[in-house]
Design an enzyme around this catalytic site. Structure first.
Site, PDB file in Angstrom:
ATOM      1  CB  SER A  45      -1.661  -0.367   1.254  1.00 52.12           C
ATOM      2  OG  SER A  45       0.168   0.505   2.486  1.00 52.12           O
ATOM      3  CG  HIS A  91       9.033   0.317  12.480  1.00 53.60           C
ATOM      4  ND1 HIS A  91       9.603  -0.180  12.004  1.00 53.60           N
ATOM      5  CD2 HIS A  91       9.522   0.990  13.638  1.00 53.60           C
ATOM      6  CE1 HIS A  91       9.533  -0.539  13.200  1.00 53.60           C
ATOM      7  NE2 HIS A  91       8.798   0.032  13.948  1.00 53.60           N
ATOM      8  CG  LEU A 135      18.592  -2.938   3.246  1.00 52.39           C
ATOM      9  CD1 LEU A 135      18.716  -2.262   2.141  1.00 52.39           C
ATOM     10  CD2 LEU A 135      17.770  -4.816   2.373  1.00 52.39           C
ATOM     11  CG  MET A 170       8.578  -7.370   6.274  1.00 49.06           C
ATOM     12  SD  MET A 170       8.831  -5.612   6.829  1.00 49.06           S
ATOM     13  CE  MET A 170       8.382  -6.335   8.983  1.00 49.06           C
TER      14      MET A 170
END
Ligand code: GAR
Length: 201
Positions: free
Chosen positions: A12, A108, A92, A89
């Site tokens: 979204s 977040h 990195l 999710m």
């Protein structure tokens, strides 16, 4: 500016960014949407808008670094200038962060540094806070620890469930994220140590 959105889920926030670009509130375009989940609806949203949708299966890699270096390769090949994590999710690897330092953003669903990691909304509700919210920040090597770009509070009501609070946080996210992206595109974000300042127009 060529943007990449990395997403694992519904997408979204990706949609909010695509819509803002279509309304010319973002002077850049989403050149590629990348996911680590084949079933991510974000990939479908990309296809519907004629945006390249890429899936790389983490199961085919023995370690994170190898996976991330392929992602970085694909981003570089597409001349991506800003990497936007939107419900991506995966943490990195340092290699990824180094390659795109200062050019990776994340959103977040809590007021960082409270409730980092997964299930930020659930963590806040369980803790019993009266105010939560969302945070857009630059990504560094830590878990949701990079300099904060924008933050907005959302009140928690007594009758809130994870779903109802999540929904109100999402509404704010969809406003905040495109704004942060546009500030970056305009070159108005200046980071000094941990603090991110927004330069006047
Ligand atoms: C968003 O609420 C985002 O803040 C959260 O995942 C959701 C993705 O929604 N991200 C994190 O929890 C990162 N730690 P979306 O797929 O509908 O954009």
């Amino acid at each position: 500016m060529r943007l990449a959105v990395l997403a694992s889920g519904n997408g979204s926030n990706l949609q909010a960014i695509i819509d803002a670009a279509n309304r010319e509130e973002i002077s850049g375009s989403v050149a590629v949407v990348f996911s680590d989940k084949e079933e991510s609806f974000a990939l479908e949203r990309a296809r519907r808008h004629g945006i390249e949708a890429l899936f790389l299966n983490p199961g085919h890699y023995s370690h994170r670094e190898a996976y991330d270096s392929d992602v970085v390769y694909l981003l570089r090949e597409r001349e991506i200038e800003l990497v936007i994590l939107a419900g991506f999710m995966r943490l990195l690897s340092p290699h990824f962060v180094e390659q795109y330092r200062g050019r990776i953003m994340n959103i977040h669903p809590a007021l960082l540094p409270s409730f980092p990691g997964v299930d930020g909304v659930k963590q806040a509700l369980r803790y019993g806070v009266k105010v939560s919210g969302c945070t857009v920040h630059f990504v560094d090597e830590g878990l949701d620890t990079g300099p904060i770009i924008l933050q907005e509070a959302v009140k928690v009501y007594d009758n809130d469930t994870e779903e109802s609070l999540q929904e109100r946080i999402h509404e704010v996210e969809h406003r905040l994220y495109p704004r942060a992206v546009q500030l970056f595109i305009e070159g108005r974000l200046r980071v000094e140590e941990r603090r991110c300042f927004i330069d006047e127009e």
